[in-house]
Design a protein around this motif. Structure first.
Motif, PDB file in Angstrom:
ATOM      1  N   ILE A  72       0.709  -1.193  -0.116  1.00  0.00           N
ATOM      2  CA  ILE A  72       0.021  -0.034  -0.106  1.00  0.00           C
ATOM      3  C   ILE A  72       0.776   1.182   0.068  1.00  0.00           C
ATOM      4  N   SER A  73       2.096   1.140   0.706  1.00  0.00           N
ATOM      5  CA  SER A  73       2.791   2.615   0.865  1.00  0.00           C
ATOM      6  C   SER A  73       3.496   2.713  -0.616  1.00  0.00           C
ATOM      7  N   CYS A  86       4.268  -6.037   0.242  1.00  0.00           N
ATOM      8  CA  CYS A  86       5.194  -5.174   1.181  1.00  0.00           C
ATOM      9  C   CYS A  86       6.600  -5.515   1.655  1.00  0.00           C
ATOM     10  N   LEU A  87       7.550  -4.851   1.188  1.00  0.00           N
ATOM     11  CA  LEU A  87       8.930  -5.203   1.488  1.00  0.00           C
ATOM     12  C   LEU A  87       9.494  -4.685   2.615  1.00  0.00           C
ATOM     13  N   GLY A  88       8.814  -3.739   3.499  1.00  0.00           N
ATOM     14  CA  GLY A  88       9.131  -3.222   4.693  1.00  0.00           C
ATOM     15  C   GLY A  88      10.026  -2.028   4.299  1.00  0.00           C
ATOM     16  N   ASP A  89       9.788  -1.515   3.104  1.00  0.00           N
ATOM     17  CA  ASP A  89      10.535  -0.141   2.963  1.00  0.00           C
ATOM     18  C   ASP A  89       9.810   0.996   2.932  1.00  0.00           C
ATOM     19  N   CYS A  90       8.709   0.861   3.640  1.00  0.00           N
ATOM     20  CA  CYS A  90       7.560   1.790   3.471  1.00  0.00           C
ATOM     21  C   CYS A  90       7.966   3.295   3.403  1.00  0.00           C
ATOM     22  N   ASP A  91       8.989   3.789   4.247  1.00  0.00           N
ATOM     23  CA  ASP A  91       9.491   5.198   4.518  1.00  0.00           C
ATOM     24  C   ASP A  91      10.296   5.567   3.470  1.00  0.00           C
ATOM     25  N   ILE A 111       0.867   4.370  -2.955  1.00  0.00           N
ATOM     26  CA  ILE A 111       0.587   5.644  -2.798  1.00  0.00           C
ATOM     27  C   ILE A 111       1.871   6.425  -3.298  1.00  0.00           C
ATOM     28  N   MET A 112       3.015   5.917  -3.180  1.00  0.00           N
ATOM     29  CA  MET A 112       3.940   6.877  -3.560  1.00  0.00           C
ATOM     30  C   MET A 112       4.322   6.476  -5.004  1.00  0.00           C
TER      31      MET A 112
END
Lengths: 423, 154
Positions: free
Chosen positions: B83-84, B121-126, B87-88
């Motif tokens: 999802i992040s 999601c790869l956990g690189d969201c930020d 959005i990006m």
């Protein structure tokens, strides 16, 4: 403000080695527990600290440990560290795994000692390559130093820690699915009861704790329950790793007192919305939590307060919905994920989630009808807790039910205009 | 069918567990590491070694998304569709890959250089949007950055 979990983490440099962490006093908690405390005392202390599980469910950690049978006949027992971080929008455990592996190892030793497990497994997400490297290096250092292996610190306690790298699938984060996966099976959840604390890995008593939860154990043993409680803003206890992703000025992760308000995290730490983007809502703790909106911004991010607002604290890593992102597309992305990641074991989840995804796709692509909204509403009821084998589908229903509530007009606009107004 | 190296690596993994079949996933991953994917013969060989039925191993192999039961290219691009990243702007990244390499999700280029797959999601969201090529993570992607990244993989 104290930041016990992240004080030694600098993402730009290598994590502390065993020697460096030892010098910083990092293994003092282990020394105290193994030399001065009985396993029962460690568990009691953990209960008194009120450390709530940081994986999402918020269960009292010490209470979980206290359910483990302590007679000789119950051995072997296992401690399992859930490092299979796959909740969309979540990147907190990765930070701890990469940034301070010895803090986690110290926690694993204390938790294993408390439940008298002589084998622990770290179940880690396959994609976390850097974390894998850091944990392997730290484990080798810990064995070399004699803090792992036989007769640790002359206490008579033995512990081996193994790192298991997973092979994908979100459902592995579910406690009993994780256990099945570790046994080399399909990761379908198990019937409860029996609970894992009594019959888990290979049918033996097993405790599953999250990375962030276990990272606390050594600090709490060293500094006490009152110290831990004093760290939070709400009295619940501890700090929390809060994260923000989406169209904000400074996406990131911060260790803050548990119970910091949503607004402070969003506006002060994440710097507010990025230039040209407006705020519409947020998921407070990953994909499987209900939306919160403007009216909720002054609520403290704590398990009980977020629950009162109709959502869940989850992992504490927020995903922001901005005004240039279509809420229907946002929710469709989540439901596509949940549909793909359903283990397929129970019918409501296996069949219901792809159905939801298809309907959301139709609405998004301009083929939606008003009765679709009723079907979606009904599905959130069919997928509610009690109708499915595990929490996967109920989690998937959370952003959908709250999305229908807060963004209903946007769904209707798609149907009326026969297209996505954002495209 | 298994090489001595593969057998040795699998035996090493088996030491981690009290039951041989618990090493099933690790064994499949070892076979894939050496051969790029897991063939029917690979499934049978793992079953033989761990004293499991072929069907048991197959049920495991087909459950997990990171075990490939079909051949893949020399390099696998995993585009985060979390999802992040959505959005990006992950869609632009995927569109560019499709255009540049002429392949969609699940497909391999005719020269076997790349396979492209979606990944949750790869956990690189930020630092979204993100992707992986083989074992390497890349984030804060732009189309320009992507060009440079892909050129490193032959």
């Amino acid at each position: 403000m104290e930041k016990p979990l992240t004080q030694h983490i600098n993402p730009k440099s290598a994590p502390l080695t065993f020697k460096e962490y030892e010098k910083a006093g990092g293994y003092e908690g282990v020394r105290k527990a193994l030399k001065e405390m009985t396993p029962a005392e460690v568990t009691q202390l953990m209960k008194e600290s009120n450390l709530l599980g940081r994986g999402g469910a918020g269960f009292l950690t010490g209470l979980k440990w206290s359910f483990v049978p302590m007679d000789e006949a119950s051995k072997p027992k296992y401690l399992l560290c859930n490092a299979d971080e796959m909740e969309p929008g979540t990147f907190k455990d990765r930070y701890l795994l990469e940034g301070n592996p010895h803090q986690l190892i110290a926690g694993l030793i204390i938790a294993s000692y408390a439940i008298q497990a002589e084998t622990a497994y770290i179940f880690m997400r396959w994609a976390y390559k850097k974390a894998e490297k850091m944990i392997n290096k730290a484990l080798a250092e810990a064995y070399e130093a004699g803090i792992l292996g036989k007769n640790i610190l002359g206490s008579g306690f033995n512990l081996d820690i193994h790192l298991h790298m997973s092979a994908g699938r979100y459902i592995c984060g579910e406690e009993t699915a994780l256990i099945n996966s570790l046994e080399g099976r399909r990761a379908t959840p198990r019937t409860k009861p029996p609970f894992s604390v009594v019959s888990g890995l290979f049918g033996q008593p097993s405790v599953v704790n999250n990375v962030e939860t276990l990272s606390w154990a050594s600090h709490i043993v060293e500094k006490g329950a009152d110290w831990f409680k004093s760290l939070s803003a709400t009295g619940t206890g501890g700090t929390k790793l809060y994260g923000v992703s989406g169209r904000v000025k400074k996406p990131g992760l911060w260790e803050l007192p548990l119970g910091t308000t949503v607004r402070e995290i969003l506006e002060e730490h994440a710097g507010g919305m990025a230039e040209g983007y407006g705020f519409r809502g947020l998921l407070p703790g990953g994909a499987s939590t209900d939306f919160l909106v403007e009216e909720h911004l002054d609520i403290p991010m704590d398990f009980s307060t977020i629950a009162k607002a109709g959502s869940r604290m989850g992992t504490g890593t927020m995903i922001i919905l901005d005004d240039k992102t279509c809420p229907v597309a946002f929710i469709r992305n989540l439901e596509n994920f949940f549909a793909l990641e359903s283990c397929g074991w129970c019918t409501p989840c296996r069949e219901g989630l792809p159905w939801i995804e298809k309907i959301l796709g139709a609405i998004e692509e301009g083929r939606g009808r008003m009765e679709h909204l009723e079907i979606l509403q009904r599905q959130t009821k069919y997928l509610a807790p009690g109708h499915t084998f595990c929490a996967h589908a109920p989690g998937a229903a959370e952003p959908l039910q709250s999305g229908l509530k807060y963004f209903y007009d946007d769904f209707v606009k798609h149907i009326e205009q026969k297209k996505c107004p954002w495209r | 069918m298994l090489s001595e190296v593969e057998k040795k690596e699998i035996q090493e993994e088996m030491k981690m567990y009290p039951v041989a079949s618990a090493a099933c996933l690790s064994a499949l991953k070892i076979v894939q590491e050496h051969r790029g994917w897991v063939s029917d013969e690979g499934v049978k060989a793992v079953a033989g070694m761990l004293n499991m039925s072929n069907e048991e191993v197959e049920s495991v192999a087909t459950f997990y998304s990171r075990i490939y039961r079909k051949p893949v290219g020399r390099n696998v691009i995993l585009v985060c569709d979390g999802i992040s990243c959505m959005i990006m702007g992950h869609e632009n990244i995927y569109e560019h890959i499709k255009e540049k390499l002429g392949i969609s999700y699940g497909e391999t280029t005719s020269d076997d250089r790349f396979t492209v797959l979606p990944i949750s999601c790869l956990g690189d969201c930020d630092h979204a949007p993100s992707l992986m090529v083989n074992n390497d993570h890349y984030n804060e992607l732009t189309v320009e950055k992507l060009e440079a990244i892909l050129s490193q993989y032959k």
